[in-house]
Design an enzyme around this catalytic site. Structure first.
Site, PDB file in Angstrom:
ATOM      1  N   ASN A  11       1.063  -1.197  -0.011  1.00 11.42           N
ATOM      2  CA  ASN A  11       0.028  -0.163   0.009  1.00 11.42           C
ATOM      3  C   ASN A  11       0.631   1.161  -0.209  1.00 11.42           C
ATOM      4  O   ASN A  11       1.971   1.124   0.619  1.00 11.42           O
ATOM      5  CB  ASN A  11      -0.814  -0.050   1.248  1.00 11.42           C
ATOM      6  N   THR A  12       0.142   2.474  -0.553  1.00 11.78           N
ATOM      7  CA  THR A  12       0.989   3.684  -0.363  1.00 11.78           C
ATOM      8  C   THR A  12      -0.043   4.698   0.182  1.00 11.78           C
ATOM      9  O   THR A  12      -1.190   4.454  -0.266  1.00 11.78           O
ATOM     10  CB  THR A  12       1.132   4.078  -2.057  1.00 11.78           C
ATOM     11  N   GLY A 107      16.181  -0.341   4.178  1.00 13.14           N
ATOM     12  CA  GLY A 107      14.991   0.171   3.351  1.00 13.14           C
ATOM     13  C   GLY A 107      14.535   1.497   4.016  1.00 13.14           C
ATOM     14  O   GLY A 107      14.635   1.659   5.151  1.00 13.14           O
ATOM     15  N   ASP A 109      11.710   2.738   4.808  1.00 15.17           N
ATOM     16  CA  ASP A 109      10.743   2.807   5.552  1.00 15.17           C
ATOM     17  C   ASP A 109      11.484   2.414   6.999  1.00 15.17           C
ATOM     18  O   ASP A 109      10.752   2.891   8.241  1.00 15.17           O
ATOM     19  CB  ASP A 109       9.685   1.802   5.354  1.00 15.17           C
ATOM     20  N   ARG A 110      12.547   1.661   7.145  1.00 17.37           N
ATOM     21  CA  ARG A 110      13.102   1.041   8.359  1.00 17.37           C
ATOM     22  C   ARG A 110      13.764   2.313   8.985  1.00 17.37           C
ATOM     23  O   ARG A 110      13.757   2.799  10.110  1.00 17.37           O
ATOM     24  CB  ARG A 110      13.740   0.130   8.014  1.00 17.37           C
ATOM     25  N   ASP A 129       7.311  -3.595  12.453  1.00 14.86           N
ATOM     26  CA  ASP A 129       6.518  -3.204  11.412  1.00 14.86           C
ATOM     27  C   ASP A 129       5.610  -4.253  10.687  1.00 14.86           C
ATOM     28  O   ASP A 129       6.675  -5.069   9.841  1.00 14.86           O
ATOM     29  CB  ASP A 129       7.340  -2.117  10.525  1.00 14.86           C
ATOM     30  N   THR A 132       4.178  -5.723   4.193  1.00 16.51           N
ATOM     31  CA  THR A 132       4.468  -6.897   3.434  1.00 16.51           C
ATOM     32  C   THR A 132       5.547  -7.845   4.057  1.00 16.51           C
ATOM     33  O   THR A 132       5.044  -9.093   4.169  1.00 16.51           O
ATOM     34  CB  THR A 132       4.978  -6.363   2.038  1.00 16.51           C
TER      35      THR A 132
HETATM   36  N1  LIG Z   1      -6.688  -3.126   8.681  1.00 21.88           N
HETATM   37  C1  LIG Z   1      -6.251  -4.117   8.156  1.00 21.88           C
HETATM   38  N2  LIG Z   1      -6.500  -5.457   8.171  1.00 21.88           N
HETATM   39  C2  LIG Z   1      -6.206  -6.444   7.748  1.00 21.88           C
HETATM   40  N3  LIG Z   1      -5.156  -6.399   6.704  1.00 21.88           N
HETATM   41  C3  LIG Z   1      -4.602  -5.239   6.661  1.00 21.88           C
HETATM   42  C4  LIG Z   1      -4.900  -3.996   7.201  1.00 21.88           C
HETATM   43  N4  LIG Z   1      -4.315  -3.128   6.911  1.00 21.88           N
HETATM   44  C5  LIG Z   1      -3.234  -3.711   5.908  1.00 21.88           C
HETATM   45  N5  LIG Z   1      -3.443  -5.146   5.962  1.00 21.88           N
HETATM   46  C6  LIG Z   1      -2.810  -6.063   5.203  1.00 21.88           C
HETATM   47  O1  LIG Z   1      -1.494  -5.947   5.954  1.00 21.88           O
HETATM   48  C7  LIG Z   1      -0.373  -6.101   5.044  1.00 21.88           C
HETATM   49  C8  LIG Z   1       0.440  -4.906   5.340  1.00 21.88           C
HETATM   50  O2  LIG Z   1      -0.195  -3.855   4.917  1.00 21.88           O
HETATM   51  P1  LIG Z   1       0.656  -2.427   4.823  1.00 21.88           P
HETATM   52  O3  LIG Z   1       1.197  -2.286   6.229  1.00 21.88           O
HETATM   53  O4  LIG Z   1      -0.018  -1.440   4.442  1.00 21.88           O
HETATM   54  O5  LIG Z   1       2.070  -2.886   4.205  1.00 21.88           O
HETATM   55  P2  LIG Z   1       3.244  -2.153   3.198  1.00 21.88           P
HETATM   56  O6  LIG Z   1       3.463  -1.087   4.249  1.00 21.88           O
HETATM   57  O7  LIG Z   1       4.340  -3.189   3.173  1.00 21.88           O
HETATM   58  O8  LIG Z   1       2.591  -1.768   2.026  1.00 21.88           O
HETATM   59  C9  LIG Z   1      -1.078  -6.391   3.620  1.00 21.88           C
HETATM   60  O9  LIG Z   1      -1.054  -7.483   3.143  1.00 21.88           O
HETATM   61  C10 LIG Z   1      -2.411  -5.635   3.849  1.00 21.88           C
HETATM   62  O10 LIG Z   1      -3.173  -5.947   2.921  1.00 21.88           O
HETATM   63  C1  LIG Z   2      11.961  -5.366   4.263  1.00 17.21           C
HETATM   64  C2  LIG Z   2      11.226  -4.339   3.383  1.00 17.21           C
HETATM   65  C3  LIG Z   2      10.917  -5.307   2.127  1.00 17.21           C
HETATM   66  C4  LIG Z   2      10.014  -3.734   4.074  1.00 17.21           C
HETATM   67  O1  LIG Z   2       8.960  -3.459   3.131  1.00 17.21           O
HETATM   68  P1  LIG Z   2       7.670  -3.301   3.346  1.00 17.21           P
HETATM   69  O2  LIG Z   2       7.170  -4.486   4.009  1.00 17.21           O
HETATM   70  O3  LIG Z   2       7.188  -2.061   4.073  1.00 17.21           O
HETATM   71  O4  LIG Z   2       6.761  -3.096   2.084  1.00 17.21           O
HETATM   72  C5  LIG Z   2      11.916  -3.064   2.950  1.00 17.21           C
HETATM   73  O5  LIG Z   2      11.983  -2.276   4.027  1.00 17.21           O
HETATM   74  C6  LIG Z   2      13.266  -3.314   2.007  1.00 17.21           C
HETATM   75  O6  LIG Z   2      12.851  -3.571   1.027  1.00 17.21           O
HETATM   76  N1  LIG Z   2      14.387  -3.285   2.576  1.00 17.21           N
HETATM   77  C7  LIG Z   2      15.565  -3.373   1.917  1.00 17.21           C
HETATM   78  C8  LIG Z   2      16.654  -3.871   2.671  1.00 17.21           C
HETATM   79  C9  LIG Z   2      17.067  -3.744   4.071  1.00 17.21           C
HETATM   80  O7  LIG Z   2      16.122  -2.934   4.705  1.00 17.21           O
HETATM   81  O8  LIG Z   2      17.895  -4.117   4.667  1.00 17.21           O
HETATM   82  K   LIG Z   3       5.711  -0.122   5.675  1.00 23.82           K
END
Ligand SMILES: Nc1ncnc2c1ncn2[C@@H]1O[C@H](COP(=O)(O)OP(=O)(O)O)[C@@H](O)[C@H]1O
Ligand SMILES: CC(C)(COP(=O)(O)O)[C@@H](O)C(=O)NCCC(=O)O
Ligand SMILES: [K+]
EC number: 2.7.1.33
Length: 257
Positions: A11-12, A107, A109-110, A129, A132
Site C-alpha cells: 500500500n501507498t 529500506g 521505511d525502516r 512493522d 508486506t
Molecule cells: N486493517 C487491516 N486489516 C487486515 N489486513 C490489513 C489491514 N491493513 C493492511 N492490511 C494488510 O496487511 C499487510 C501489510 O499492509 P501495509 O502495512 O499497508 O504494508 P506495506 O507497508 O508493506 O505496503 C498487507 O497484506 C495488507 O493487505
Molecule cells: C524489508 C522491506 C521489504 C519491508 O518493506 P514493506 O513491508 O514495508 O513493504 C523493505 O524495508 C526493504 O525493501 N528493505 C531493503 C533491505 C533492508 O532494509 O535491509
Molecule cells: K511499511
C-alpha cells in the site's frame, strides 16, 4: 503544507501535514505504473470529497519500491511545483546515524521508523512493522539504526501456503479460538497467528539479550492491532509511526538546509 508519501510493497499512504497535525490521510495500492496524472486525479478528488483544503508546497517520499519514485517526482513537479525530499537519497539528511555493513541499502521505511521511534520514545527501541514483510528495526540509545530482522509478512505467509499446497484455501488472518484447529482454515490461522506470536516474542527476547538491556517494543503497520489486542507482545502501538517520522525528517532537512 506538506504532502508525505509512504510507499510500501502493498500500500501507498498519502498524508497532508499542516504543520501541527495530519488533516487528511488516504491509502491506495502500490502500482509502479500509476502516473502522476492518475495520482493527482485520485488525490484531488478525495480531498474535495472530504473538504480538505490544502495548499501543498512541499513533498517528502519514503518508498520501498524504487520504481514508483519516478512518477511521484513528476507529481511533485507538475502539480505542486516542488522538488520532493526522497528518504534514502544522499541529499536527504537523517537526524540519526545508520550503523550497518558498508554498501547496505536499508529500506527507507525502516530508517523513517527509526527516526520516528527515537523522536517519540528516545533510544533503546525495537520497532516492529507488520507490512508486506515484518521488519524489526533496532534503535540504539543514541537513536542510531543499528540493524534488525526481516521476516516474511503475515499475509505473505498465508498466501505462500495457499499458493504452494493444492488443498489449502486462501484465508484471511484472524485470532483463532483455540490452538488446535478442527478444520483446515482454523489450522492455517492457528499456524500463522500463534507462529507469529512466537516469532515476535523470540526475536524481541534475543535482541534484548544481544543488547544486554531492556528495550521498548513499538508496533506499527497494517496488522499490528490484531496482535496488540490479542496478546501482550508490545509496549506501545503507534498507528502513524512512519508518517510521523516523515514530518521529523522533513523538518530536519528544512532546518539544516
Ligand atoms: N486493517 C487491516 N486489516 C487486515 N489486513 C490489513 C489491514 N491493513 C493492511 N492490511 C494488510 O496487511 C499487510 C501489510 O499492509 P501495509 O502495512 O499497508 O504494508 P506495506 O507497508 O508493506 O505496503 C498487507 O497484506 C495488507 O493487505
Ligand atoms: C524489508 C522491506 C521489504 C519491508 O518493506 P514493506 O513491508 O514495508 O513493504 C523493505 O524495508 C526493504 O525493501 N528493505 C531493503 C533491505 C533492508 O532494509 O535491509
Ligand atoms: K511499511
Amino acid at each position: 503544507m506538506l504532502l508525505a508519501v509512504d510507499c510500501g510493497n502493498t500500500n501507498t499512504v498519502f498524508s497532508i501535514w499542516d504543520g501541527t497535525q495530519f488533516i487528511g490521510t488516504w491509502r491506495t495500492s502500490t502500482e509502479w505504473q500509476r502516473t502522476a496524472d492518475q495520482y493527482y486525479v485520485w488525490l484531488s478528488t478525495l480531498m474535495k470529497f472530504q473538504k480538505v483544503e490544502a495548499d501543498i508546497t512541499d513533498m517528502i517520499i519514503s518508498s520501498t519500491v524504487p520504481r514508483v519514485v519516478f512518477n511521484l517526482r513528476v507529481l511533485a513537479d507538475r502539480y505542486f511545483h516542488t522538488r520532493p525530499i526522497v528518504v534514502g537519497k544522499p541529499e536527504c539528511r537523517l537526524p540519526v546515524d545508520v550503523r550497518v555493513d558498508a554498501g547496505t541499502a536499508v529500506g527507507p521505511d525502516r530508517l523513517v521508523n527509526t527516526v520516528a521511534g527515537y523522536d517519540l520514545f528516545g533510544g533503546d527501541l525495537i520497532v516492529v512493522d507488520f507490512g508486506t514483510a515484518t521488519t524489526f528495526d533496532v534503535v540504539a540509545s543514541d537513536g542510531a539504526y543499528i540493524g534488525g530482522v526481516i521476516a516474511p509478512g503475515v499475509n505473505l505467509s498465508l498466501e505462500a501456503l495457499h499458493n504452494a499446497a493444492a488443498a489449502l484455501p486462501h484465508v484471511d488472518i484472524s485470532k483463532p479460538q483455540a490452538v488446535i484447529g478442527t478444520n483446515t482454515v482454523a489450522c492455517m490461522q492457528s499456524g500463522i497467528f500463534w507462529g507469529y506470536v512466537g516469532l515476535v516474542r523470540e526475536i524481541c527476547a534475543r535482541i534484548k539479550a544481544e543488547r544486554e538491556r531492556e528495550m521498548r517494543v513499538i508496533a506499527t503497520g497494517g496488522l499490528a492491532p490484531l496482535f496488540q489486542q490479542a496478546v501482550d507482545l508490545f509496549d506501545t502501538y503507534q498507528d502513524d509511526l512512519t508518517m510521523h517520522g516523515l514530518t521529523v525528517i522533513y523538518n530536519y532537512n528544512k532546518d539544516t538546509a
